[in-house]
Each structure stands twice: as C-alpha cells, then as structure tokens.
Design an enzyme around this catalytic site. Structure first.
Site, PDB file in Angstrom:
ATOM      1  N   CYS A 101       0.832  -1.197   0.000  1.00 32.10           N
ATOM      2  CA  CYS A 101       0.000   0.000   0.000  1.00 32.10           C
ATOM      3  C   CYS A 101       0.868   1.249   0.000  1.00 32.10           C
ATOM      4  O   CYS A 101       0.612   2.211  -0.738  1.00 32.10           O
ATOM      5  CB  CYS A 101      -0.932  -0.009   1.206  1.00 32.10           C
ATOM      6  SG  CYS A 101      -2.129   1.361   1.215  1.00 32.10           S
ATOM      7  N   CYS A 199      -6.445  -3.863   6.791  1.00 34.26           N
ATOM      8  CA  CYS A 199      -7.631  -3.003   6.688  1.00 34.26           C
ATOM      9  C   CYS A 199      -8.748  -3.631   5.875  1.00 34.26           C
ATOM     10  O   CYS A 199      -9.929  -3.374   6.127  1.00 34.26           O
ATOM     11  CB  CYS A 199      -7.255  -1.638   6.125  1.00 34.26           C
ATOM     12  SG  CYS A 199      -6.665  -1.659   4.407  1.00 34.26           S
TER      13      CYS A 199
END
Length: 378
Positions: A101, A199
């Site tokens: 990410c 997440c």
C-alpha cells in the site's frame, strides 16, 4: 510549500497536518477511499478505510481550516494491494499488504497525482525521519520514538519519493504526546484507537477470508523427515512459524509443539517440525529498491555490515549483505545472519539498516538454514 496532507482519519495524520499548517505551509487534506464497499463503522480498533474514518478526517480538516477532498483509489488498491495479497498467498508466500500500500498507493499513485496538481510534498503521520546528507540527498531514518517507529513499512520508498515526503512526527518522543497535542488542539480524534491488522480484512480472520478467494484443496502434512502426520484443508491457509491450527491429533515423540517450516503450494504439502528448525541464517531477496542513494558497496557488489528487520515491530538482527548480480537476470540481495533469525517466510519484506538509516528493502524469495535441508523431504 504547497503540501498535500494524507488524512487517514486517525490522530497521527491529524496532528501531522496541524504541524504542517502551523509551519506556514499551504496545506490541503485528502482522504483516500480504498474500499469499494467501506463499512459504516470500524470493527473494534481494526481497519483504517471506513466511512467513519473519512468523516473523522473531514472533521480534523474543518478544525484546522484547510480544504478537504476524498480521492477514490479503490481500483488501484484492489489491483495493487488486495489482488497481490491473494496471488502471493496462492503462491505459498506471506505478503505484507501495508508495504504494498505504501509502495503502490500512498507514495506512488498519491504522490504522482499530487505532483501533477502542483503540490511540493505529501505529508503523512508516519513515525520516521528524512535527513539530508552532506550533498543534500534525502535519507530515510528511524523516528525518535523507536516503539512507534514506522521506517520499516516505508522501506519501499525511493530516492525520488523521499524528495517529496514530509513526516512531521519524526522527532515526537511518544504517542502519548501526539494524543495530548491533538486534545489541546481540539481534534476529536485525540483518543481514537489505533488501527491494526489488515484493513481489508476488518474481522481479522485472514484464513477465512482467503478460503473464499483461493481454491483450498486437502493435502498432506509431513514432518521434517518426510513422515506423513495428517491432512490439511488447504496449504494456502498456513504460514511459516504457525503453531496453532495444525490439528494433527497426536503429539510429537518428544512432546513438544510443532511449527510450520515450509509451504509447498505446487504439490499442496505443509512441512512441520520442532521450533529450533525455524531458525534461518541466509535470506535471498528480489524486487529490490533503495531508500535514497545506494551506498558504494551496492554498486561494487562488495559485502557490507547491516541490520535486517523482517517485521514491522520485529527486532533487527546483525547481517552481512551483498548484491548478487547475474548477467541478464535481476539482482538478488543476499543477507547472511550470523546469529540466525526465527520463522522467516518467503514473501515477507526484509528491510536493511545501517544504524538508524534505512538502506533499502527486498522481498524474501527464500530463507535458508544450515540446520535443516528442505530438499531432503520428498
């Protein structure tokens, strides 16, 4: 400077943006929408990409008096992070989605768009430092608070990206001070719990999540000598170093627990053995990048002393490393560990340090041990 503040909705990014404003920069806040179907509320203290987080980011920007935008990066996130996570597990590796990410989204797609819009830097709430060397080149270093240091997950940043990074929390001695500052500034996120885990798997059940996306086929569980001990429901659900969930039904001869030593997705086998066989003494890494200007030994191929860290909150260990180049093929970063390291899995990221400085990173392709030879297990 014109600064784009990446607002996650947490206390760290809010205080980082506040400090950038206070320093006199022209700051604009942006929250990244990474999920195609974000949850309304966070599950406990997990996650970081929900509607609630977006609202918290907006409230922080409103309090600071800066513009706020939401940018939809959900397609890029799915392709570069979520799909990569699935494919890595399907190949028997253990990926770090936070590294991907940072590499692909927060400091590639985001920074690329920020620069195209005329911003000079991207500001985040990461705990890490950018220090300039004698020639003005940026170097990535650990934060003042080693307990909160996040330089590991930023090890994928390149020289060009570091030129445009701003980490206002670099010298902050503790998270408690950040929370106190947020409260003093009237930021509603002052006591918001930290996000953790993955997440896009907010309930924390990675195994169950993967089972819905990877074809799980039963296969053999073998010990380190090649003896069949039982059957698993799918090799992709295991990771090196795992102890629980083996369901072997009978203890080892010495009565000690067994751990996953290796995963073989091609023949769908899981190899287990005693804890002492988890120690490896050589790591070989691919997909190498350098955080700033590489040191001279990288260019020459000479060995150099360093420290290697393979987990965000893991302890670094001493190493001797060198870049192994083969004509016509990508280079390999080889790190030999005199003291060994326990439970390292292919797919993890090794970040190498000299002192507090991050030199670079590589994805672990193989982890070798002089104690146990996997090739002897059929």
């Amino acid at each position: 400077m014109k600064v784009l503040a990446a607002m996650s909705g947490g206390v760290d990014s809010a205080v980082a943006a506040a400090r950038a404003v206070e320093a006199g920069h022209d700051v604009v806040g942006v929250h990244l929408a990474l999920s195609r179907m974000p949850g309304t509320l966070r599950t406990g203290s997990r996650g970081c990409c929900t509607i609630e987080d977006s609202n918290d980011a907006w409230r922080a920007c409103d309090k600071l008096g800066i513009p706020f935008y939401v940018w939809d990066f959900s397609d890029r996130f799915k392709e570069d992070v979520v799909d990569d996570f699935i494919s890595e597990y399907a190949a028997g590796r253990t990926p770090n989605p936070c590294m991907r990410c940072n590499e692909k989204i927060k400091f590639a797609a985001l920074l690329e768009k920020a620069l195209a819009l005329g911003f000079d830097a991207v500001c985040t709430g990461h705990y890490a430092k950018v220090i300039r060397d004698a020639d003005g080149n940026p170097e990535l270093h650990r934060a003042a608070d080693w307990a909160k240091d996040q330089s590991y997950v930023l090890g994928v940043l390149t020289h060009q990206q570091l030129e445009h990074c701003m980490f206002p929390l670099a010298e902050t001695p503790s998270k408690a001070e950040v929370r106190a500052e947020a409260e003093a500034r009237g930021l509603t996120v002052a006591n918001k719990p930290d996000s953790h885990d993955i997440c896009f798997i907010p309930d924390g059940d990675t195994r169950g999540w993967l089972a819905e996306r990877i074809d799980m086929t039963p296969g053999q569980i073998l010990d380190h000598e090649g003896n069949e001990l039982g059957e698993h429901s799918g090799a992709h659900a295991f990771t090196v170093g795992q102890r629980r969930g083996l369901k072997l039904g009978r203890p080892a001869a010495d009565g000690k627990p067994r751990f996953v030593l290796e995963i073989r997705p091609k023949d769908n086998k899981v190899i287990v053995g005693p804890e002492d066989l988890l120690t490896v003494d050589e790591l070989r890494g691919i997909r190498i990048s350098w955080a700033g200007v590489p040191i001279d030994e990288v260019e020459s191929g000479a060995e150099f002393d360093c420290m290697v860290q393979v987990r965000a909150h893991g302890d670094p260990v001493n190493a001797r490393a060198h870049l192994e180049a083969v004509p016509g093929e990508p280079s390999t970063l080889v790190a030999r560990l005199p003291e060994g390291m326990r439970g390292v899995a292919p797919g993890q990221t090794m970040v190498i340090y000299q002192g507090t400085r991050v030199l670079g990173q590589a994805t672990i392709d193989s982890a070798r041990s002089t104690v146990w030879d996997p090739a002897k297990v059929g």
